[in-house]
Scaffold this motif. Structure first.
Motif, short mmCIF file in Angstrom:
data_model
loop_
_atom_site.label_atom_id
_atom_site.label_comp_id
_atom_site.label_asym_id
_atom_site.label_seq_id
_atom_site.Cartn_x
_atom_site.Cartn_y
_atom_site.Cartn_z
N CYS A 41 0.61 -1.33 0.50
CA CYS A 41 -0.20 -0.11 -0.39
C CYS A 41 0.53 1.27 -0.45
N ALA A 42 0.30 2.11 -0.65
CA ALA A 42 1.24 3.69 -0.84
C ALA A 42 0.44 4.88 -0.33
N HIS A 43 0.39 5.83 -0.29
CA HIS A 43 0.38 7.93 0.11
C HIS A 43 0.65 7.97 -0.84
N ALA A 44 -0.21 8.86 -1.40
CA ALA A 44 -0.20 9.71 -2.49
C ALA A 44 -0.76 11.15 -1.44
N ASN A 45 0.44 11.81 -1.11
CA ASN A 45 0.47 13.39 -0.73
C ASN A 45 -0.99 14.34 -1.69
N SER A 46 -0.93 15.06 -2.27
CA SER A 46 -0.74 15.31 -3.41
C SER A 46 -1.69 15.10 -4.03
N PRO A 47 -2.56 15.69 -4.73
CA PRO A 47 -4.10 15.55 -5.83
C PRO A 47 -2.91 14.98 -7.15
N TYR A 48 -3.34 14.19 -7.89
CA TYR A 48 -3.44 14.00 -9.31
C TYR A 48 -4.70 13.26 -10.41
#
Length: 126
Positions: A95-102
């Motif tokens: 699993c991974a987190h994205a800090n910024s919108p994409y």
């Protein structure tokens, strides 16, 4: 920031597993959480993702209709319910987190994610 994936194991074809991704150490909200997998000798592959605020979900075609991603905001945990598992689902799941919108088109790109946890092994075999 720490991510812990759990819930993997050995299951027969057609069986089910639920993976969990628990986060700790966050002080700010993040944009999305994704699940990826990597089988031996293969490249990392996108599985599913969910945006934290809106709850928008994305799935790889190979898992649509079988896997469901969900979240528990209070527990800062994301789940991946995997049903009707196939031998080709065998892999280490991360699993991974994205800090910024994409944008939606980037949901499946590992480069959109900033923090990665240790994987959990899923083996589908009779």
């Amino acid at each position: 920031v720490q991510l812990q994936a759990s819930g993997g194991g050995l299951v027969q074809p057609g069986g089910s597993l639920r993976l969990s991704c628990a986060a700790s150490g966050f002080t700010l909200d993040y944009y999305a959480v994704g699940w990826f997998r990597q089988a031996p000798g293969k490249e990392r592959e996108f599985v599913a993702a969910v945006t934290w605020s809106a709850g928008t979900t994305y799935y790889a075609d190979s898992v649509k209709g079988r896997f469901t991603i969900s979240k528990d905001n209070a527990k800062k945990t994301v789940y991946l319910q995997m049903n009707d598992l196939k031998t080709e689902d065998t892999a280490v799941y991360f699993c991974a987190h994205a800090n910024s919108p994409y944008p939606p088109a980037a949901a499946g790109s590992w480069t959109a994610y900033d923090h990665w946890g240790q994987g959990t092994q899923v083996t589908v075999s009779s």
